[in-house]
Design a protein around this motif. Structure first.
Motif, PDB file in Angstrom:
ATOM      1  N   GLN A  37       0.821  -1.202   0.000  1.00  0.00           N
ATOM      2  CA  GLN A  37       0.000   0.000   0.000  1.00  0.00           C
ATOM      3  C   GLN A  37       0.862   1.263   0.000  1.00  0.00           C
ATOM      4  N   LEU A  38       1.956   1.237   0.759  1.00  0.00           N
ATOM      5  CA  LEU A  38       2.865   2.387   0.776  1.00  0.00           C
ATOM      6  C   LEU A  38       3.508   2.588  -0.598  1.00  0.00           C
ATOM      7  N   SER A  39       3.919   1.490  -1.222  1.00  0.00           N
ATOM      8  CA  SER A  39       4.525   1.583  -2.553  1.00  0.00           C
ATOM      9  C   SER A  39       3.539   2.182  -3.545  1.00  0.00           C
ATOM     10  N   LYS A  40       2.303   1.729  -3.495  1.00  0.00           N
ATOM     11  CA  LYS A  40       1.263   2.242  -4.389  1.00  0.00           C
ATOM     12  C   LYS A  40       1.037   3.737  -4.180  1.00  0.00           C
ATOM     13  N   ARG A  41       0.886   4.145  -2.930  1.00  0.00           N
ATOM     14  CA  ARG A  41       0.642   5.559  -2.645  1.00  0.00           C
ATOM     15  C   ARG A  41       1.838   6.421  -3.041  1.00  0.00           C
ATOM     16  N   ILE A  43       4.096   5.804  -5.398  1.00  0.00           N
ATOM     17  CA  ILE A  43       4.174   5.910  -6.869  1.00  0.00           C
ATOM     18  C   ILE A  43       3.126   6.888  -7.379  1.00  0.00           C
ATOM     19  N   GLU A  44       1.908   6.764  -6.880  1.00  0.00           N
ATOM     20  CA  GLU A  44       0.838   7.660  -7.339  1.00  0.00           C
ATOM     21  C   GLU A  44       1.133   9.108  -6.954  1.00  0.00           C
ATOM     22  N   ARG A  45       1.700   9.328  -5.770  1.00  0.00           N
ATOM     23  CA  ARG A  45       2.046  10.689  -5.356  1.00  0.00           C
ATOM     24  C   ARG A  45       3.150  11.252  -6.257  1.00  0.00           C
ATOM     25  N   ALA A  46       4.119  10.392  -6.616  1.00  0.00           N
ATOM     26  CA  ALA A  46       5.197  10.841  -7.503  1.00  0.00           C
ATOM     27  C   ALA A  46       4.664  11.173  -8.887  1.00  0.00           C
ATOM     28  N   LEU A  47       3.725  10.373  -9.388  1.00  0.00           N
ATOM     29  CA  LEU A  47       3.131  10.644 -10.704  1.00  0.00           C
ATOM     30  C   LEU A  47       2.340  11.959 -10.687  1.00  0.00           C
ATOM     31  N   THR A  48       1.659  12.199  -9.586  1.00  0.00           N
ATOM     32  CA  THR A  48       0.936  13.479  -9.459  1.00  0.00           C
ATOM     33  C   THR A  48       1.928  14.640  -9.469  1.00  0.00           C
ATOM     34  N   ALA A  95      -3.534   4.488 -10.095  1.00  0.00           N
ATOM     35  CA  ALA A  95      -4.330   5.562 -10.702  1.00  0.00           C
ATOM     36  C   ALA A  95      -3.351   6.535 -11.351  1.00  0.00           C
ATOM     37  N   ILE A  96      -3.304   6.531 -12.672  1.00  0.00           N
ATOM     38  CA  ILE A  96      -2.350   7.360 -13.416  1.00  0.00           C
ATOM     39  C   ILE A  96      -3.017   8.693 -13.772  1.00  0.00           C
ATOM     40  N   PRO A  97      -2.480   9.824 -13.308  1.00  0.00           N
ATOM     41  CA  PRO A  97      -3.103  11.120 -13.629  1.00  0.00           C
ATOM     42  C   PRO A  97      -2.987  11.451 -15.112  1.00  0.00           C
ATOM     43  N   ARG A  98      -4.002  12.194 -15.627  1.00  0.00           N
ATOM     44  CA  ARG A  98      -4.022  12.578 -17.039  1.00  0.00           C
ATOM     45  C   ARG A  98      -4.165  14.094 -17.172  1.00  0.00           C
ATOM     46  N   ASP A  99      -3.799  14.601 -18.339  1.00  0.00           N
ATOM     47  CA  ASP A  99      -4.060  16.003 -18.657  1.00  0.00           C
ATOM     48  C   ASP A  99      -5.022  16.071 -19.841  1.00  0.00           C
ATOM     49  N   ARG A 100      -5.673  17.199 -20.017  1.00  0.00           N
ATOM     50  CA  ARG A 100      -6.719  17.325 -21.036  1.00  0.00           C
ATOM     51  C   ARG A 100      -6.173  17.247 -22.458  1.00  0.00           C
ATOM     52  N   GLN A 101      -4.974  17.742 -22.656  1.00  0.00           N
ATOM     53  CA  GLN A 101      -4.416  17.780 -24.005  1.00  0.00           C
ATOM     54  C   GLN A 101      -3.627  16.519 -24.354  1.00  0.00           C
ATOM     55  N   ILE A 107       7.261   9.572 -16.355  1.00  0.00           N
ATOM     56  CA  ILE A 107       8.618   9.014 -16.405  1.00  0.00           C
ATOM     57  C   ILE A 107       8.724   7.791 -15.506  1.00  0.00           C
ATOM     58  N   LEU A 108       8.179   7.879 -14.295  1.00  0.00           N
ATOM     59  CA  LEU A 108       8.287   6.782 -13.332  1.00  0.00           C
ATOM     60  C   LEU A 108       7.605   5.524 -13.853  1.00  0.00           C
ATOM     61  N   VAL A 109       6.416   5.680 -14.387  1.00  0.00           N
ATOM     62  CA  VAL A 109       5.688   4.563 -15.019  1.00  0.00           C
ATOM     63  C   VAL A 109       5.248   5.058 -16.390  1.00  0.00           C
ATOM     64  N   SER A 110       6.036   4.742 -17.411  1.00  0.00           N
ATOM     65  CA  SER A 110       5.747   5.256 -18.747  1.00  0.00           C
ATOM     66  C   SER A 110       4.483   4.622 -19.316  1.00  0.00           C
ATOM     67  N   LYS A 111       3.991   5.150 -20.433  1.00  0.00           N
ATOM     68  CA  LYS A 111       2.680   4.781 -20.961  1.00  0.00           C
ATOM     69  C   LYS A 111       2.548   3.288 -21.267  1.00  0.00           C
ATOM     70  N   HIS A 112       3.575   2.691 -21.821  1.00  0.00           N
ATOM     71  CA  HIS A 112       3.480   1.283 -22.216  1.00  0.00           C
ATOM     72  C   HIS A 112       4.199   0.352 -21.253  1.00  0.00           C
ATOM     73  N   GLN A 113       4.612   0.875 -20.128  1.00  0.00           N
ATOM     74  CA  GLN A 113       5.344   0.058 -19.154  1.00  0.00           C
ATOM     75  C   GLN A 113       4.380  -0.791 -18.351  1.00  0.00           C
ATOM     76  N   ARG A 114       4.703  -2.067 -18.214  1.00  0.00           N
ATOM     77  CA  ARG A 114       3.854  -2.988 -17.471  1.00  0.00           C
ATOM     78  C   ARG A 114       4.556  -3.601 -16.259  1.00  0.00           C
TER      79      ARG A 114
END
Length: 344
Positions: A37-41, A43-48, A95-101, A107-114
């Motif tokens: 849970q800490l790892s998930k939070r 990563i998501e905080r870093a993506l934000t 939960a990967i944040p998005r922008d409108r455009q 960078i941390l989790v790129s679009k096609h990274q699994r």
């Protein structure tokens, strides 16, 4: 004098609070445990944070650039998209944040990274140990609870194989002052059978004085051979190596001749360690230490004349018991004495 009271560490306090409800190892390391849970939070905080930086940078750029009616303006957040990735803690829903455009590139989790960084390294370590793709998949699931398919593992190992092939054929410097050539024996699975194979190594010292591994070659037979060394040297020549000043090798029959066939001006220096090891094969344990001590004056001599005198002294003392030793030195003498041509 009273001791100064230690200030409480805020990080330690936070950890104590988090661990307060953890009663079993499963609460920490389990599928829904604290670590995951800490790892998930995190990563998501870093993506934000990445998205915030992106939007701030775009806003500053738009403020500096002249306005244009054709360019969209006012980029902003646009919710989140779900993504499941493989990690060392198992599958993780992010939960990967998005922008409108649609310009944001995480960078941390790129679009096609699994897979998170670190998992690929574990796959490669298991692969290097000789495990099959299905064995690796079972091992990862048992150790980390990560379900990685055999096809994904093949994709990881194939990507490294391409890099290895590129490394194997990379161009070399035209001149190496010193080259060390030797083979080691490892157990390999070949055609379903595990057997010892000779792995040929060439270590070079370049003109800057730095060591550089020029290549690794797996022998076709279980024993080291001069014929295969000729193929190795041919490969080095084809990759751009034109000259070697000193080539250091063991006493394998035909090895110096293989070097001289392709690099006739190279000075071949026999490895003293290999030579001593070969000599001690003829000596029982009780005399090994004394024989090794009496060999030292030969290769530690400062001049060729001193070395020849030391060899004569050794022959006088030991030829009655072990005549083969002095004959080994005499037979290889031309490839031993180059060390006396160079300053210590």
């Amino acid at each position: 004098m009273a001791r100064k009271k230690k200030e409480p560490n805020r990080v330690d306090e936070m950890l104590d609070e988090l661990l307060a409800d953890c009663q079993t190892p499963e609460d920490i390391l389990g599928e829904s445990g604290l670590l995951k849970q800490l790892s998930k939070r995190l990563i998501e905080r870093a993506l934000t944070g990445e998205l915030n930086h992106h939007l701030k940078f775009k806003k500053e750029m738009e403020h500096d650039e002249p306005t244009s009616e054709s360019l969209p303006r006012g980029n902003s957040r646009n919710g989140y998209s779900k993504k499941t990735i493989q990690s060392e803690q198992g599958e993780m829903d992010l939960a990967i944040p998005r922008d409108r455009q649609g310009e944001f590139e995480p960078i941390l989790v790129s679009k096609h990274q699994r897979r998170l960084a670190g998992l690929d390294e574990k796959i490669l370590v298991l692969y290097a140990r000789g495990l099959s793709t299905r064995d690796i998949s079972a091992q990862l699931e048992e150790l980390y609870g990560v379900n990685v398919s055999a096809s994904v593992i093949s994709e990881v190992t194939d990507s490294v194989s391409d890099e290895v092939k590129a490394w194997q054929v990379r161009p070399l410097d035209e001149v190496y002052p010193i080259l060390y050539l030797d083979a080691l024996y490892v157990n390999m699975k070949v055609s379903g059978r595990v057997s010892k194979r000779a792995v040929y190594l060439v270590l070079g010292v370049n003109r800057e004085g730095n060591k550089e591994l020029l290549g690794l070659w797996i022998g076709e037979a279980e024993a080291e051979g001069a014929k295969f060394w000729l193929k190795v040297l041919t490969d080095l020549k084809n990759r751009g190596l034109k000259d070697i000043l000193i080539a250091c090798c063991d006493g394998l029959v035909g090895f110096p001749q293989a070097i001289e066939a392709l690099y006739p001006k190279t000075q071949v220096q026999l490895c003293i360690v290999h030579l001593i090891r070969n000599c001690l094969r003829y000596v029982p344990w009780k005399d090994a230490k004394a024989v090794a001590a009496d060999l030292k004056p030969i290769y530690q001599a400062t001049t060729l004349e001193e070395a020849e005198a030391a060899l004569d002294a050794f022959s006088t003392k030991w030829d009655a018991l072990y005549p083969a030793i002095s004959q080994i030195w005499i037979r290889h003498w031309d490839n031993v004495i180059p060390i006396f041509d160079d300053p210590m």
